[in-house]
Design a protein around this motif. Structure first.
Motif, PDB file in Angstrom:
ATOM      1  N   GLU A  13       8.821  10.635  -1.845  1.00  0.00           N
ATOM      2  CA  GLU A  13       9.817   9.648  -1.405  1.00  0.00           C
ATOM      3  C   GLU A  13       9.272   8.832  -0.231  1.00  0.00           C
ATOM      4  N   LYS A  14       8.089   9.165   0.271  1.00  0.00           N
ATOM      5  CA  LYS A  14       7.529   8.551   1.469  1.00  0.00           C
ATOM      6  C   LYS A  14       6.320   7.664   1.162  1.00  0.00           C
ATOM      7  N   VAL A  15       6.419   6.831   0.138  1.00  0.00           N
ATOM      8  CA  VAL A  15       5.302   5.962  -0.228  1.00  0.00           C
ATOM      9  C   VAL A  15       4.986   4.997   0.915  1.00  0.00           C
ATOM     10  N   GLU A  16       6.010   4.322   1.456  1.00  0.00           N
ATOM     11  CA  GLU A  16       5.785   3.348   2.523  1.00  0.00           C
ATOM     12  C   GLU A  16       5.197   4.004   3.768  1.00  0.00           C
ATOM     13  N   GLU A  17       5.755   5.149   4.179  1.00  0.00           N
ATOM     14  CA  GLU A  17       5.246   5.852   5.355  1.00  0.00           C
ATOM     15  C   GLU A  17       3.813   6.315   5.138  1.00  0.00           C
ATOM     16  N   SER A  18       3.507   6.764   3.923  1.00  0.00           N
ATOM     17  CA  SER A  18       2.157   7.221   3.602  1.00  0.00           C
ATOM     18  C   SER A  18       1.167   6.064   3.680  1.00  0.00           C
ATOM     19  N   ARG A  19       1.520   4.931   3.076  1.00  0.00           N
ATOM     20  CA  ARG A  19       0.657   3.754   3.119  1.00  0.00           C
ATOM     21  C   ARG A  19       0.387   3.351   4.571  1.00  0.00           C
ATOM     22  N   GLU A  20       1.430   3.247   5.380  1.00  0.00           N
ATOM     23  CA  GLU A  20       1.276   2.839   6.776  1.00  0.00           C
ATOM     24  C   GLU A  20       0.412   3.829   7.563  1.00  0.00           C
ATOM     25  N   GLY A  27      -7.917   3.553   8.331  1.00  0.00           N
ATOM     26  CA  GLY A  27      -8.509   2.299   7.887  1.00  0.00           C
ATOM     27  C   GLY A  27      -8.481   2.111   6.389  1.00  0.00           C
ATOM     28  N   ALA A  28      -7.482   2.695   5.721  1.00  0.00           N
ATOM     29  CA  ALA A  28      -7.392   2.586   4.268  1.00  0.00           C
ATOM     30  C   ALA A  28      -7.231   1.131   3.845  1.00  0.00           C
ATOM     31  N   LYS A  29      -7.874   0.805   2.756  1.00  0.00           N
ATOM     32  CA  LYS A  29      -7.749  -0.522   2.153  1.00  0.00           C
ATOM     33  C   LYS A  29      -6.840  -0.382   0.939  1.00  0.00           C
ATOM     34  N   VAL A  30      -5.719  -1.092   0.964  1.00  0.00           N
ATOM     35  CA  VAL A  30      -4.784  -1.040  -0.163  1.00  0.00           C
ATOM     36  C   VAL A  30      -5.369  -1.880  -1.297  1.00  0.00           C
ATOM     37  N   THR A  31      -5.593  -1.247  -2.458  1.00  0.00           N
ATOM     38  CA  THR A  31      -6.169  -1.946  -3.606  1.00  0.00           C
ATOM     39  C   THR A  31      -5.139  -2.234  -4.685  1.00  0.00           C
ATOM     40  N   PHE A  32      -3.976  -1.573  -4.602  1.00  0.00           N
ATOM     41  CA  PHE A  32      -2.866  -1.839  -5.522  1.00  0.00           C
ATOM     42  C   PHE A  32      -1.594  -1.386  -4.833  1.00  0.00           C
ATOM     43  N   ASP A  33      -0.537  -2.204  -4.904  1.00  0.00           N
ATOM     44  CA  ASP A  33       0.724  -1.837  -4.268  1.00  0.00           C
ATOM     45  C   ASP A  33       1.862  -2.591  -4.936  1.00  0.00           C
ATOM     46  N   CYS A  34       2.657  -1.879  -5.721  1.00  0.00           N
ATOM     47  CA  CYS A  34       3.825  -2.493  -6.355  1.00  0.00           C
ATOM     48  C   CYS A  34       5.123  -1.978  -5.727  1.00  0.00           C
ATOM     49  N   GLY A  35       4.999  -1.363  -4.547  1.00  0.00           N
ATOM     50  CA  GLY A  35       6.176  -0.849  -3.851  1.00  0.00           C
ATOM     51  C   GLY A  35       6.406   0.627  -4.100  1.00  0.00           C
ATOM     52  N   TRP A  36       6.527   1.012  -5.357  1.00  0.00           N
ATOM     53  CA  TRP A  36       6.761   2.421  -5.682  1.00  0.00           C
ATOM     54  C   TRP A  36       5.463   3.172  -5.986  1.00  0.00           C
ATOM     55  N   TYR A  37       4.355   2.443  -6.063  1.00  0.00           N
ATOM     56  CA  TYR A  37       3.047   3.058  -6.338  1.00  0.00           C
ATOM     57  C   TYR A  37       2.002   2.315  -5.523  1.00  0.00           C
ATOM     58  N   VAL A  38       1.176   3.077  -4.818  1.00  0.00           N
ATOM     59  CA  VAL A  38       0.124   2.461  -4.003  1.00  0.00           C
ATOM     60  C   VAL A  38      -1.181   3.225  -4.211  1.00  0.00           C
ATOM     61  N   GLN A  41      -8.223   2.817  -0.888  1.00  0.00           N
ATOM     62  CA  GLN A  41      -9.586   3.295  -0.687  1.00  0.00           C
ATOM     63  C   GLN A  41      -9.736   3.669   0.772  1.00  0.00           C
ATOM     64  N   ILE A  42     -10.383   4.796   1.005  1.00  0.00           N
ATOM     65  CA  ILE A  42     -10.655   5.231   2.372  1.00  0.00           C
ATOM     66  C   ILE A  42     -12.153   5.462   2.472  1.00  0.00           C
ATOM     67  N   GLY A  43     -12.815   4.672   3.286  1.00  0.00           N
ATOM     68  CA  GLY A  43     -14.260   4.833   3.427  1.00  0.00           C
ATOM     69  C   GLY A  43     -14.981   4.323   2.202  1.00  0.00           C
ATOM     70  N   GLU A  45     -16.305   3.659  -1.627  1.00  0.00           N
ATOM     71  CA  GLU A  45     -15.602   3.128  -2.795  1.00  0.00           C
ATOM     72  C   GLU A  45     -14.968   4.207  -3.672  1.00  0.00           C
ATOM     73  N   THR A  46     -15.551   5.378  -3.736  1.00  0.00           N
ATOM     74  CA  THR A  46     -15.023   6.430  -4.608  1.00  0.00           C
ATOM     75  C   THR A  46     -14.000   7.332  -3.917  1.00  0.00           C
ATOM     76  N   SER A  47     -13.682   7.064  -2.654  1.00  0.00           N
ATOM     77  CA  SER A  47     -12.696   7.873  -1.930  1.00  0.00           C
ATOM     78  C   SER A  47     -11.351   7.166  -1.983  1.00  0.00           C
ATOM     79  N   GLU A  48     -10.469   7.654  -2.841  1.00  0.00           N
ATOM     80  CA  GLU A  48      -9.179   7.027  -3.044  1.00  0.00           C
ATOM     81  C   GLU A  48      -8.050   8.042  -2.916  1.00  0.00           C
ATOM     82  N   LEU A  49      -6.890   7.538  -2.503  1.00  0.00           N
ATOM     83  CA  LEU A  49      -5.652   8.302  -2.499  1.00  0.00           C
ATOM     84  C   LEU A  49      -4.578   7.449  -3.149  1.00  0.00           C
TER      85      LEU A  49
END
Length: 132
Positions: A13-20, A27-38, A41-43, A45-49
């Motif tokens: 339920e904490k997508v927004e808080e997690s992204r922030e 220093g995460a780079k948001v590569t996709f964000d439709c609000g309910w799914y984000v 990339q962290i560091g 290219e292959t390090s993703e959450l």
């Protein structure tokens, strides 16, 4: 099968808080964000959450008890100073571990343990377990 990436996805339920949190502190780079799914990339290219709000039908909200992400960094002491100065409180202190790292841990907004460490030479009793 050879996986190109293996990003964990937390249903929360904490997508927004997690992204922030990950953008601000890691220093995460948001590569996709439709609000309910984000996807971030962290560091490297292959390090993703990924974080996803519960949707029907779909998986239930994650219970992260016992889940840990391990972040290998170049300078764990500098990261400890930076993150504690930002107001994050370690749940495990900064210390040397005989199995071959120096690290500490904090929690993300979901309760996932973030173990932040730098590799070190393992103590003699752990060298037998190291595989090349």
């Amino acid at each position: 099968m050879i996986a190109n990436t293996l990003p964990p996805c937390i249903v929360t339920e904490k997508v927004e808080e997690s992204r922030e949190f990950y953008v601000k502190h890691f220093g995460a780079k948001v590569t996709f964000d439709c609000g309910w799914y984000v996807n971030m990339q962290i560091g490297k290219e292959t390090s993703e959450l990924q974080f996803m709000a519960p949707r029907a039908p779909g998986p239930p909200t994650c219970n992260p008890a016992g889940l840990m992400y391990n972040f290998s960094v170049d300078d764990v002491d500098a990261e400890h100073v930076r993150l504690t100065a930002a107001g994050l409180s370690p749940i495990m202190p900064l210390e040397d571990h005989p199995w071959g790292d120096r690290g500490f841990a904090i929690l993300d907004p979901n309760g996932v343990i973030l173990s932040i460490f730098s590799p070190r030479e393992p103590a003699e009793e752990f060298k037998q377990y190291v595989r090349d």
